[in-house]
Design a protein around this motif. Structure first.
Motif, mmCIF file in Angstrom:
data_model
loop_
_atom_site.group_PDB
_atom_site.id
_atom_site.type_symbol
_atom_site.label_atom_id
_atom_site.label_comp_id
_atom_site.label_asym_id
_atom_site.label_seq_id
_atom_site.Cartn_x
_atom_site.Cartn_y
_atom_site.Cartn_z
ATOM 1 N N GLY A 138 0.800 -1.223 0.000
ATOM 2 C CA GLY A 138 0.000 0.000 0.000
ATOM 3 C C GLY A 138 0.827 1.265 0.000
ATOM 4 O O GLY A 138 0.302 2.366 0.158
ATOM 5 N N VAL A 194 -2.247 9.072 0.427
ATOM 6 C CA VAL A 194 -3.570 8.577 0.854
ATOM 7 C C VAL A 194 -4.228 7.820 -0.299
ATOM 8 O O VAL A 194 -4.764 6.715 -0.116
ATOM 9 N N ALA A 241 -2.659 4.351 -0.706
ATOM 10 C CA ALA A 241 -3.086 3.389 0.317
ATOM 11 C C ALA A 241 -4.521 2.933 0.068
ATOM 12 O O ALA A 241 -4.822 1.735 0.135
ATOM 13 N N CYS A 242 -5.401 3.881 -0.236
ATOM 14 C CA CYS A 242 -6.816 3.530 -0.363
ATOM 15 C C CYS A 242 -7.106 2.781 -1.665
ATOM 16 O O CYS A 242 -7.944 1.886 -1.691
ATOM 17 N N ASN A 277 -2.288 -3.686 4.539
ATOM 18 C CA ASN A 277 -1.951 -2.543 3.698
ATOM 19 C C ASN A 277 -1.215 -1.531 4.594
ATOM 20 O O ASN A 277 -1.822 -0.825 5.391
ATOM 21 N N VAL A 278 0.119 -1.518 4.488
ATOM 22 C CA VAL A 278 0.936 -0.700 5.401
ATOM 23 C C VAL A 278 0.634 0.795 5.243
ATOM 24 O O VAL A 278 0.651 1.551 6.210
ATOM 25 N N GLY A 279 0.336 1.186 4.005
ATOM 26 C CA GLY A 279 -0.024 2.582 3.763
ATOM 27 C C GLY A 279 -1.245 2.979 4.589
ATOM 28 O O GLY A 279 -1.257 4.011 5.265
ATOM 29 N N ARG A 280 -2.288 2.116 4.545
ATOM 30 C CA ARG A 280 -3.494 2.386 5.330
ATOM 31 C C ARG A 280 -3.202 2.309 6.826
ATOM 32 O O ARG A 280 -3.708 3.109 7.611
ATOM 33 N N LEU A 310 -1.790 5.551 7.849
ATOM 34 C CA LEU A 310 -2.798 6.620 7.810
ATOM 35 C C LEU A 310 -3.708 6.550 9.026
ATOM 36 O O LEU A 310 -3.926 7.541 9.724
#
Lengths: 123, 144
Positions: free
Chosen positions: A28, A44, A47-48, B115-118, B121
């Motif tokens: 992500g 953002v 990731a989403c 999901n590391v990005g999420r 966040l």
């Protein structure tokens, strides 16, 4: 062959582009981003939209479709969002994300150019 | 002795924030189904609230405090400012620790497919909120 930076610059040069990102959908996280500014936070978005890609991959698994995703188009009121999965050698689990301003972009042209960028990309 | 009394008073104040912190941990786990555990601890290693880090919450909190110490020294000595977060990846999952205000941390356990990005966040947002809750509880104590 083009590296990440060159590819993102080419993506940013597509008519009507707001921002673009190269994203690893196993984590992500974005490998690179260009543009976006205050209007669109690309980390953002990376990731989403990873969840969007994963959901579609899962849906195809469950439907028993033995095929692969070429691209995903999301149409908003004022924007197009294009997700193109990378099929290049050694680049597993990546996608290019492109946000376009609907009033300035030519969707067919943008999709064609993104396909070319994807084919040339070497990570 | 006075220090021990002050610490005990602080601890009591932190406990008052526990319900709200636990609520935030639960909301965070609802937003990120691939979390396998969530825990808020004080920077010195005491559990403030936890959501299914079964039986091992105290251990994880104590280890978090130790990792936090190393993390702080690392960021300090390399001129990167104050500690913000720490991500450890094991063979079968992640452990992530985020600074929450001046005196607490948020530690999360996650599946390897997360999901590391999420994760970043959502956890950054949650740790800021937990920081406000904990710091707010300590401030209320100072006013009393």
């Amino acid at each position: 062959m083009a590296n990440t930076e060159t590819s993102l610059k080419e993506a940013a040069a597509i008519e009507g582009t707001i921002g673009a990102a190269l994203v690893d959908y196993t984590s992500g996280m974005a490998l690179g981003t260009i543009g976006g500014g205050n209007e669109l936070d690309l980390t953002v978005a990376a990731a989403c939209n990873t969840d969007v890609v994963r959901a579609k991959v899962r849906a195809m698994e469950l439907l028993g479709l033995k095929d692969e995703i070429e691209d995903i188009l999301i149409t908003l009121g004022g924007q197009y969002h294009l997700i193109r999965l990378i099929k290049a050698r050694g680049a597993n689990g990546l996608f290019l994300y492109l946000a376009l301003d609907k009033s300035r972009a030519n969707l067919a042209m943008a999709r064609h150019q993104l396909k070319k960028i994807e084919a040339d990309l070497e990570v | 002795m006075r220090r021990a009394l002050r610490m005990r008073a602080e601890r009591r104040q932190l406990v008052t924030a526990e319900a709200e912190v636990l609520g935030e941990l639960r909301r965070l786990r609802a937003r990120l189904p691939q979390l396998t555990g969530a825990l808020a601890a004080s920077a010195d290693g005491l559990v403030l609230a936890h959501d299914t880090v079964d039986g091992e919450a105290e251990t994880v909190a104590a280890l978090t405090a130790a990792a936090l110490g190393v993390g702080q020294r690392l960021t300090d000595s390399t001129g990167q400012g104050r500690f913000r977060e720490l991500l450890v990846r094991g063979e079968t999952g992640y452990v992530a620790t985020y600074a929450a205000g001046a005196s607490a941390v948020l530690t999360l356990l996650a599946e390897p497919r997360i999901n590391v990005g999420r994760l970043h966040l959502e956890a950054r947002r949650s740790s800021a909120l937990i920081g406000e809750l904990v710091d707010g509880a300590l401030e209320r104590k100072d006013l009393n």
